[in-house]
Every structure is written in C-alpha cells, then in structure tokens.
Design a protein around this motif. Structure first.
Motif, short mmCIF file in Angstrom:
data_model
loop_
_atom_site.label_atom_id
_atom_site.label_comp_id
_atom_site.label_asym_id
_atom_site.label_seq_id
_atom_site.Cartn_x
_atom_site.Cartn_y
_atom_site.Cartn_z
N SER A 135 -2.63 8.63 -6.49
CA SER A 135 -1.51 9.57 -6.61
C SER A 135 -1.49 10.55 -5.44
CB SER A 135 -1.58 10.32 -7.94
OG SER A 135 -2.78 11.06 -8.03
N GLU A 136 -2.66 10.89 -4.93
CA GLU A 136 -2.74 11.79 -3.78
C GLU A 136 -2.15 11.15 -2.53
OE1 GLU A 136 -6.17 14.25 -1.24
OE2 GLU A 136 -6.73 12.81 -2.79
N LEU A 137 -2.09 9.83 -2.52
CA LEU A 137 -1.64 9.09 -1.34
C LEU A 137 -0.16 8.69 -1.42
CD1 LEU A 137 -4.79 6.84 -0.97
CD2 LEU A 137 -4.14 8.76 0.50
N GLN A 138 0.49 9.06 -2.48
CA GLN A 138 1.92 8.74 -2.61
C GLN A 138 2.72 9.47 -1.52
OE1 GLN A 138 3.27 9.62 -6.56
NE2 GLN A 138 2.32 7.80 -7.45
N ASN A 139 3.75 8.80 -1.05
CA ASN A 139 4.65 9.34 -0.03
C ASN A 139 3.97 9.54 1.32
OD1 ASN A 139 6.75 9.57 -2.01
ND2 ASN A 139 5.78 11.47 -2.72
N SER A 140 2.81 8.88 1.52
CA SER A 140 2.13 8.92 2.80
C SER A 140 2.40 7.63 3.57
CB SER A 140 0.62 9.07 2.61
OG SER A 140 0.31 10.26 1.94
N ILE A 141 2.27 7.69 4.88
CA ILE A 141 2.33 6.48 5.71
C ILE A 141 0.91 6.17 6.15
CG2 ILE A 141 3.19 5.43 7.83
CD1 ILE A 141 5.64 7.20 7.61
N SER A 142 0.42 5.00 5.78
CA SER A 142 -0.96 4.66 6.05
C SER A 142 -1.19 4.40 7.54
CB SER A 142 -1.38 3.43 5.24
OG SER A 142 -0.62 2.30 5.62
N VAL A 143 -2.28 4.91 8.04
CA VAL A 143 -2.75 4.58 9.39
C VAL A 143 -3.98 3.71 9.28
CG1 VAL A 143 -3.65 5.51 11.55
CG2 VAL A 143 -1.81 6.71 10.35
N GLU A 144 -4.95 4.16 8.49
CA GLU A 144 -6.13 3.35 8.19
C GLU A 144 -6.43 3.45 6.70
OE1 GLU A 144 -9.25 4.88 10.67
OE2 GLU A 144 -8.93 3.28 12.15
N GLY A 145 -6.73 2.30 6.11
CA GLY A 145 -7.25 2.32 4.76
C GLY A 145 -8.74 2.60 4.80
N SER A 146 -9.38 2.58 3.64
CA SER A 146 -10.82 2.79 3.62
C SER A 146 -11.54 1.75 4.47
CB SER A 146 -11.32 2.74 2.18
OG SER A 146 -10.72 3.76 1.40
N GLY A 147 -10.95 0.57 4.58
CA GLY A 147 -11.56 -0.50 5.38
C GLY A 147 -11.16 -0.49 6.83
N GLY A 148 -10.41 0.53 7.28
CA GLY A 148 -10.01 0.62 8.68
C GLY A 148 -8.59 0.17 8.91
N GLY A 149 -8.31 -0.32 10.13
CA GLY A 149 -6.96 -0.74 10.48
C GLY A 149 -6.90 -2.14 11.04
N TYR A 150 -7.95 -2.94 10.75
CA TYR A 150 -8.05 -4.30 11.29
C TYR A 150 -7.99 -5.29 10.12
CZ TYR A 150 -9.76 -7.80 14.73
OH TYR A 150 -9.90 -8.88 15.58
N LEU A 151 -8.36 -6.54 10.35
CA LEU A 151 -8.18 -7.58 9.35
C LEU A 151 -9.10 -7.44 8.14
CD1 LEU A 151 -7.58 -10.65 11.68
CD2 LEU A 151 -5.91 -9.48 10.24
N SER A 152 -10.23 -6.75 8.28
CA SER A 152 -11.09 -6.55 7.13
C SER A 152 -10.43 -5.63 6.10
CB SER A 152 -12.44 -5.96 7.56
OG SER A 152 -12.25 -4.80 8.34
N ASN A 153 -9.71 -4.65 6.55
CA ASN A 153 -8.90 -3.83 5.65
C ASN A 153 -7.74 -4.65 5.08
OD1 ASN A 153 -7.72 -1.02 4.70
ND2 ASN A 153 -6.07 -2.06 5.77
#
Length: 382
Positions: A311-329
């Motif tokens: 819920s804290e992440l609603q209305n956000s634009i993701s740059v990196e997830g917990s797994g980063g910004g590559y194929l593992s994420n």
C-alpha cells in the motif's frame, strides 16, 4: 506429474525466436575454448553424437524429435555430473552453444530451409534447459519448481559461473522427507536474454503450473549481493544499464525506467508486487550467510527506501524492485504477477544468492547446501 503435452507445447508453441543478434553467444566459443577448454569440451561427445545423427538424418518429420532428445541428454548429463560432485554449471551453457552452432552450419540428408534450422535450434535450446524434463513422481506430495540462470556478463569474464545455475543442476530431482511426506524439487535453466522474457518464456512455463495447481511452491534464483536476499517487493520496470548475453541493451536506466514487453505489447501490471515465500522458515536455518528479507525498493518520486507494505508503494513509478532492475527482478515480478492474475495461492518468490567472482567451486557448493536447507525448511511450512 507434468503431462507430455505440456513438454510438447513448451517446445513448439512459445519458443525463442532467433534475432539478428542470435549468434553473439556462439561467437564467444573460440575465446571460451582457448581460456577453459576442459569446461567447453566436457560434453563434446554429446555434441559429436548430435552432429553425426543430424548429418545422417533423412526424415524431416523426425529430425526435430531427435535434436530435442539430444538436448535433453545434455541436460540430464549435466545434472548427473553436478550431482556426482562436479560443482560447475558452465559446461552445460557452453555445450548448448556448441550444439546450436553445429546445427546452424551442418546439414542433414535433405534440403533444409532456414526456418527448419530455427525450429531445430529452438528444440535443442529448450530441451537442454530442462523444460521437457520436469517429472514429479507419483508418490510426491510436496512439489517445488525452481529456476536458475545461465552465466552472464561473459565479456567481462569469459570464465564466469552462476551459482543459481549450479543450484538448479544440483537440486533437479532432489527428493527429501518432510513430516512423513515426500518432497521433490524439479528445475529449469533460464537464459539471460531480454528477448526470451519479452516473448513470454516465464509465462509459458508457469501458466500451467498456476492454472493446474501442479506444484506447491515456485522459487526463482539468481546471483546477487553479499548474502542471501529474499526479494520482498519485485518491481515492474527495467532500469539496469547492463547488456544481456546477446549484448542487447534495453535503453532503460535509473533516470528512465522502462516496462518490459509480453508478445510485442507492454507488460501490464502494478508497479510492485509482493512475494509469498515462507520467510520465517527460510530464515530459521543456520548457514554461512545471512538470509535477509529485503524490502529495499526505488521509485521515481522517493529514490531508494525500505518499503513496509504494498500500500505504501501505490501510485509510485518503480525504478528498482527489491531484486534490482535487471532480469533477476523481472523473473520474480513476472512469476508473481501471473500468480496473482490466475488467482493462485502457490507460494512464489525469489532468492538472490551471494555473488561470486568468476568460478568458485567451494563457495558455490556451500551456496547450494544453504539453498537446500532453506527449501527444506520452507517445505516444512507448506
């Protein structure tokens, strides 16, 4: 147990297309062979056998079946090799490329068209990754599907290994007892290529899993940071300025995150999803490395921070997830998104292993043992 029709679908319906960059991986073979011939040539007999049978083949209808069988033999040999104590994932990768290279230049005893060569290459590609070898036994009541990755960043270090690939080979078919019930792990190897993801390799693998409730847990694994990380909030967008194994860049960056594609359309979904692995159980084991429940994310508006909830992440634009910004994420995001879309309650999530430099057999063996312990603990909670 997976049905034969699933294996056929995976080999025929959703296969990787050959792009203009398809030969980039094969082009590294001479350098790899010069640097580590014992790794590249470990399964040379299987490649030679494929070439011999291919060149003598006269049946257009059966040649694809033969090639797929040879690819499956390669996968099974690599699994046996690792499980017999040879802790190295790299020979599978380089031998697959040798088979692909030979299929591109050799010819059977009939006139073969370019599209037929592509089908044969796709057949050996999929079968040598374990996709046609998923086989849960009838007496198993706890079924775990696990994915690993190929080695990557090979232009930085041609000798690079990937602990997640070794995990996949070491644990394929692994059986153990939990509270009087039989558990089994089956694994597949995922390519480090953006095109495969855009064309739905993860969705084709996991749609029947979630739809048919055919397993009890889905775990994706890749190489990560200094310890083990369980990636709490995978993000939708790509932002890593890093190439894949075909030296493709997406054009994404921290300043300009981009969504991935699915079948030529933008992959639609929320900016973040949340995993459902049994965290407490997986953190309860004693091992060489810490097991972190990683809540770190990055968004356009807030930068990097520790997220407490979706819920804290609603209305956000993701740059990196917990797994980063590559194929593992991305593999984790796609798996969880599909799980949610199909209304599945199968626990799903991603493990980042400790990173290694090049090839470190002893360290990678220790990584495998800790993953095995984490999955055993997780199975007890199912």
């Amino acid at each position: 147990m997976f049905k034969p029709s699933l294996a056929i679908a995976l080999l025929s319906g959703t296969l990787v297309s050959l792009s203009a960059q398809a030969g980039v991986e094969e082009d590294r073979l001479p350098a790899a062979n010069e640097k580590m011939p014992q790794v590249v040539q470990r399964y040379q007999a299987l490649t030679d056998d494929l070439v011999t049978k291919y060149r003598q083949h006269t049946d257009e209808l059966k040649v694809t079946q033969m090639v797929a069988h040879q690819g499956q033999r390669l996968w099974q040999q690599a699994v046996r090799d690792v499980q017999s104590g040879h802790s190295d994932d790299r020979s599978l990768y380089w031998s697959r490329l040798q088979m692909r290279a030979e299929l591109s230049k050799q010819s059977p005893k009939f006139n073969i068209a370019s599209w037929q060569r592509q089908i044969l290459t796709k057949a050996v590609e999929k079968s040598s990754r374990g996709f046609s070898d998923i086989d849960f036994k009838d007496d198993v009541s706890i079924k775990i599907l696990l994915t690993g990755f190929d080695p990557f960043f090979l232009d930085r270090n041609i000798e690079q290994s990937n602990p997640s690939g070794l995990v996949a080979l070491a644990l394929d078919g692994y059986r153990f007892s939990v509270n009087g019930r039989q558990a089994q792990i089956e694994t597949v190897m995922i390519p480090v290529r953006f095109a495969d993801f855009d064309e739905g390799i993860i969705e084709s693998l996991l749609t029947p899993v979630y739809r048919d409730k055919s397993v009890d847990m889905v775990v994706t694994v890749s190489m990560g940071r200094s310890d083990f990380d369980l990636e709490r909030f995978p993000g939708r967008n790509r932002s890593a300025e890093a190439p894949d194994n075909r030296n493709i860049f997406t054009g994404a960056s921290i300043q300009r995150p981009l969504p991935p594609k699915l079948d030529n359309d933008t992959l639609n979904g929320p900016e973040f999803v949340e995993f459902s692995l049994p965290v407490a159980a997986m953190q309860s084991i004693n091992g060489r490395w810490k097991v972190n429940d990683n809540h770190s994310v990055s968004t356009i508006s807030r930068g990097e921070f520790q997220a407490s909830s979706l819920s804290e992440l609603q209305n956000s634009i993701s740059v990196e997830g917990s797994g980063g910004g590559y194929l593992s994420n991305e593999i984790s995001y796609r798996a969880i998104l599909l799980q949610n879309q199909l209304g599945s309650r199968i626990p799903t999530g991603h493990i980042h292993t400790p990173r290694i430099a090049g090839f470190e057999a002893d360290t990678e063996t220790a990584i495998v043992e800790q993953v095995k312990a984490m999955l055993t603990a997780a199975a007890k909670s199912l």
